[in-house]
Design a protein around this motif. Structure first.
Motif, PDB file in Angstrom:
ATOM      1  N   THR A 160       0.827  -1.209   0.000  1.00  0.00           N
ATOM      2  CA  THR A 160       0.000   0.000   0.000  1.00  0.00           C
ATOM      3  C   THR A 160       0.859   1.255   0.000  1.00  0.00           C
ATOM      4  O   THR A 160       0.600   2.195  -0.748  1.00  0.00           O
ATOM      5  N   GLY A 214      -4.694  -0.383  -1.882  1.00  0.00           N
ATOM      6  CA  GLY A 214      -3.233  -0.292  -1.959  1.00  0.00           C
ATOM      7  C   GLY A 214      -2.615  -1.506  -2.598  1.00  0.00           C
ATOM      8  O   GLY A 214      -1.699  -1.393  -3.425  1.00  0.00           O
ATOM      9  N   SER A 226       2.444   1.669  -3.444  1.00  0.00           N
ATOM     10  CA  SER A 226       1.566   1.956  -4.572  1.00  0.00           C
ATOM     11  C   SER A 226       0.851   3.297  -4.448  1.00  0.00           C
ATOM     12  O   SER A 226       0.830   4.065  -5.408  1.00  0.00           O
ATOM     13  N   ILE A 227       0.252   3.585  -3.298  1.00  0.00           N
ATOM     14  CA  ILE A 227      -0.479   4.855  -3.182  1.00  0.00           C
ATOM     15  C   ILE A 227       0.152   5.821  -2.188  1.00  0.00           C
ATOM     16  O   ILE A 227      -0.210   6.991  -2.158  1.00  0.00           O
ATOM     17  N   TRP A 265      -3.700  -1.427  -6.440  1.00  0.00           N
ATOM     18  CA  TRP A 265      -3.642  -0.175  -7.179  1.00  0.00           C
ATOM     19  C   TRP A 265      -2.968  -0.296  -8.544  1.00  0.00           C
ATOM     20  O   TRP A 265      -3.423   0.291  -9.525  1.00  0.00           O
ATOM     21  N   SER A 266      -1.892  -1.041  -8.643  1.00  0.00           N
ATOM     22  CA  SER A 266      -1.217  -1.170  -9.943  1.00  0.00           C
ATOM     23  C   SER A 266      -2.150  -1.775 -10.983  1.00  0.00           C
ATOM     24  O   SER A 266      -2.177  -1.343 -12.138  1.00  0.00           O
ATOM     25  N   ARG A 324      -4.925   0.883 -11.778  1.00  0.00           N
ATOM     26  CA  ARG A 324      -4.355   1.956 -12.603  1.00  0.00           C
ATOM     27  C   ARG A 324      -4.130   1.494 -14.037  1.00  0.00           C
ATOM     28  O   ARG A 324      -4.426   2.204 -14.997  1.00  0.00           O
ATOM     29  N   VAL A 383      -7.837   8.109   0.569  1.00  0.00           N
ATOM     30  CA  VAL A 383      -8.851   7.045   0.532  1.00  0.00           C
ATOM     31  C   VAL A 383      -9.647   7.040   1.832  1.00  0.00           C
ATOM     32  O   VAL A 383     -10.878   6.936   1.819  1.00  0.00           O
ATOM     33  N   GLY A 430      -1.977   8.964  -0.407  1.00  0.00           N
ATOM     34  CA  GLY A 430      -3.060   8.178  -0.992  1.00  0.00           C
ATOM     35  C   GLY A 430      -3.878   7.465   0.067  1.00  0.00           C
ATOM     36  O   GLY A 430      -5.103   7.396  -0.035  1.00  0.00           O
TER      37      GLY A 430
END
Length: 131
Positions: free
Chosen positions: A58, A110, A61-62, A113-114, A117, A70, A66
C-alpha cells in the motif's frame, strides 16, 4: 474480481486481529498469553507478516497521501450516510466494524492499485512489464 479478493483478505486480516466479538487475536492472546505463549507468538507473527505485506504494498503503490485520501473519501461517504439518516452512531460495535471496513478498503486498494491503474489508464508500472 481480484480487487474483491484482496479487499476481503484485508478485512479478514483486520477482523482476525481485532473486532467487537470475543473471536479475535487481541482478546484471545490477552487471556491465554501465560498458558499458550508459543501459540500466541506464532499467530502474532503470522498476523505481522500479513500486515507487512499489505502495508508495504500500500505504501509503495499509493503512499501515505493516498492512504489518507482514501480514508477521507470513505469518511466523507460515511458522513453522507449519517447525514441522510442511513447510519446511526449509537452502536459502538457497528462503528468498530465500519472502521475495519474503512481500513480494509485502504489496504485492498493499496494492494490492487497497480492493476486498477493499468485497467483505467492502460499504462503499466515498471514492475508490471513482464505480465
Amino acid at each position: 474480481m481480484v480487487f474483491l479478493i484482496r479487499w476481503a483478505l484485508a478485512f479478514v486480516l483486520l477482523a482476525m486481529t481485532f473486532n467487537p466479538t470475543d473471536w479475535n487475536y487481541v482478546r484471545w492472546a490477552s487471556q491465554n498469553y501465560t498458558t499458550e505463549t508459543p501459540m500466541v507468538l506464532l499467530l502474532g507473527l503470522l498476523l505481522l507478516v500479513g500486515y507487512i505485506i499489505y502495508l508495504r504494498a500500500t505504501l509503495r503503490s499509493i503512499g501515505t497521501f493516498g492512504m489518507i485520501l482514501v480514508l477521507a473519501i470513505v469518511g466523507a461517504l460515511l458522513w453522507v450516510l449519517y447525514d441522510w439518516g442511513l447510519l446511526s452512531l449509537d452502536n459502538q460495535s457497528l462503528l468498530v466494524w465500519i472502521g475495519l471496513l474503512a481500513l480494509s478498503v485502504v489496504l485492498g486498494l493499496g494492494l490492487s492499485w497497480s492493476h486498477i491503474r493499468r485497467a483505467i489508464s492502460g499504462q503499466s508500472d515498471m514492475d508490471d512489464v513482464g505480465d
